[in-house]
Design a protein around this motif. Structure first.
Motif, mmCIF file in Angstrom:
data_model
loop_
_atom_site.group_PDB
_atom_site.id
_atom_site.type_symbol
_atom_site.label_atom_id
_atom_site.label_comp_id
_atom_site.label_asym_id
_atom_site.label_seq_id
_atom_site.Cartn_x
_atom_site.Cartn_y
_atom_site.Cartn_z
ATOM 1 N N GLY A 282 -23.531 -16.736 -11.257
ATOM 2 C CA GLY A 282 -23.441 -15.322 -12.226
ATOM 3 C C GLY A 282 -24.267 -14.190 -11.688
ATOM 4 N N ARG A 283 -25.079 -14.525 -10.391
ATOM 5 C CA ARG A 283 -25.822 -13.489 -9.832
ATOM 6 C C ARG A 283 -24.795 -12.508 -9.305
ATOM 7 N NH1 ARG A 283 -29.894 -15.628 -5.717
ATOM 8 N NH2 ARG A 283 -30.692 -13.333 -6.137
ATOM 9 N N LEU A 284 -25.321 -11.406 -9.104
ATOM 10 C CA LEU A 284 -24.415 -10.167 -8.605
ATOM 11 C C LEU A 284 -25.102 -9.839 -6.980
ATOM 12 C CD1 LEU A 284 -24.217 -7.453 -11.276
ATOM 13 C CD2 LEU A 284 -22.450 -9.153 -10.562
ATOM 14 N N ALA A 285 -24.247 -9.663 -6.095
ATOM 15 C CA ALA A 285 -24.552 -9.459 -4.656
ATOM 16 C C ALA A 285 -24.064 -7.861 -4.553
ATOM 17 C CB ALA A 285 -23.819 -10.418 -3.825
ATOM 18 N N LEU A 286 -24.902 -7.476 -3.884
ATOM 19 C CA LEU A 286 -24.469 -5.844 -3.409
ATOM 20 C C LEU A 286 -23.717 -6.199 -1.954
ATOM 21 C CD1 LEU A 286 -25.046 -2.800 -3.466
ATOM 22 C CD2 LEU A 286 -26.804 -3.006 -1.936
ATOM 23 N N GLN A 287 -22.558 -6.381 -2.075
ATOM 24 C CA GLN A 287 -21.621 -6.613 -1.124
ATOM 25 C C GLN A 287 -20.635 -5.669 -0.564
ATOM 26 O OE1 GLN A 287 -22.708 -9.537 -0.205
ATOM 27 N NE2 GLN A 287 -20.996 -10.379 1.017
ATOM 28 N N VAL A 288 -21.100 -4.896 0.705
ATOM 29 C CA VAL A 288 -20.279 -3.653 0.988
ATOM 30 C C VAL A 288 -20.283 -4.040 2.480
ATOM 31 C CG1 VAL A 288 -20.307 -1.304 1.455
ATOM 32 C CG2 VAL A 288 -21.158 -2.188 -0.680
#
Length: 400
Positions: A282-288
């Motif tokens: 459920g963790r969020l990754a800053l994925q750009v």
């Protein structure tokens, strides 16, 4: 062999800010049972990078099948699909396709005198060098002693309705030159550098760490933002040049104009969440993917209309501000490759980069596999646990 792979988290040196990675033992990638795969799957989404030692016997077919199991409903095509206008794509010089397993690519450096897996004798591989892509470069006299991150990225086509970003990527080290190290230079005025980097290392940073270190205000911005990627991004960026950190492009007006691109279908333009949710934790990754960004869609809340950051330089500057702290030296994992290493990494939770500068007589031979996803990544608004990486669709809006 028992059916219980052993997962051993990396022990990082004192002062390291890296909090991911694990070694997997007691498993043969040529013969993975369903029970073993369940353990490996959970380990990947927990540890992000998994290293399987002594897998040099693994066939391209086994490598493809392992990669495919992370998204079994995917069509099974190479993650970038059939590249249109390959001659102008920045990816074109770096990849050779294995004829009998086209989802698996051969990458590396040097001449393969005897060919490899159906490739002809004397085929030449070219390791990407920052001299060909960065706006400036390490002086030639320092080239073998120093290097840079070539391009921080996600393995993804970033254009096309049927080409969602791959869930996982596998890399297998077939031949690895040894015997020297290099200093990784940032050359951005910060003074940052990484000494004694293994020759030809692959660098990884965590998208979760990138997100977690943001201020509360920037986390809120990132959760609500969507990133619009350029159509045919690897052709579009072919004339552009990178920052010295490898983290995105310098804005010099060198990107190809729309009239100079292959035909564009607005429905194939990908607009993806800035943050991707891990389907297990459920963790969020800053994925750009910073080099492929065309514009940003910022949703400001409180009844305000969304703001579109159409100015390319401004969009890049915002992404760089958010991402640059995450590639600080203490945040970077540099894998020290040994022949037979198979590295499996979570392509939707990490950024990675090629590193290294080789002499003409140094030969590096690797196999790479990633599979276009069956659906777009989970966004912040999607509940964790809803499925495997990418099985729950997050719609990609068309732009016109």
């Amino acid at each position: 062999m028992s059916s219980s792979p052993e997962i051993r988290p990396f022990v990082h040196p004192a002062g390291s800010g890296v909090d991911f990675g694990a070694t997997v033992t007691n498993v043969d990638v040529e013969n993975i049972t369903d029970a073993e795969f369940d353990v490996i799957r959970d380990a990947l989404f927990t540890h992000q990078v998994l290293v399987f030692k002594n897998q040099g016997h693994a066939t391209p077919k086994a490598q493809y099948e392992l990669t495919q199991r992370f998204d079994p409903t995917a069509a099974g095509s190479y993650g970038h699909g059939k590249t249109i206008d390959a001659a102008r794509s920045v990816l074109h010089p770096d990849l050779k396709t294995i004829p009998h397993q086209p989802q698996v690519q051969v990458i590396g450096h040097g001449v393969l005198r005897d060919g490899y897996e159906g490739l002809p004798p004397n085929v030449r591989l070219r390791h990407p060098h920052h001299r060909t892509f960065h706006a400036d470069h390490v002086p030639d006299a320092d080239d073998l002693a120093c290097t840079r991150f070539y391009r921080w990225h996600i393995d993804a086509a970033l254009y096309g309705r049927a080409l969602a970003p791959p869930v996982a990527t596998t890399l297998l080290a077939v031949r690895v030159p040894r015997g020297r190290v290099q200093t990784v230079r940032y050359d951005d005025g910060s003074g940052d550098a990484i000494p004694d980097a293994p020759l030809g290392t692959t660098a990884f940073v965590s998208g979760y760490a990138l997100y977690d270190r943001l201020s509360a205000a920037d986390q809120a911005l990132a959760r609500a933002a969507r990133v619009e990627y350029a159509p045919h991004p690897y052709v579009w960026m072919s004339g552009a040049r990178s920052r010295p950190t490898g983290l995105g492009l310098v804005s010099e007006g060198r990107e190809l104009a729309p009239r100079d691109l292959p035909p564009v279908d607005p429905a194939d333009v990908q607009i993806l969440p800035m943050c991707w949710r891990n389907p297990v934790t459920g963790r969020l990754a800053l994925q750009v993917h910073p080099s492929a960004v065309r514009r940003l869609h910022l949703h400001l809340g409180h009844g305000r209309e969304a703001e579109v950051v159409d100015d390319l330089e401004a969009a890049r500057a915002l992404v760089y501000r958010l991402q640059r702290p995450g590639i600080a030296p203490e945040k970077v994992y540099l894998h020290d490759w040994e022949e037979g290493d198979l590295v499996l990494f979570h392509n939707r939770g990490l950024l990675h980069s090629v590193v290294g500068a080789f002499a003409d007589d140094e030969v590096r031979l690797f196999r790479q596999c990633n599979i276009a996803g069956s659906a777009m990544p989970l966004g912040p608004e999607t509940e964790a646990g809803a499925g495997d990486g990418g099985r729950v669709p997050v719609p990609v809006p068309a732009v016109g």
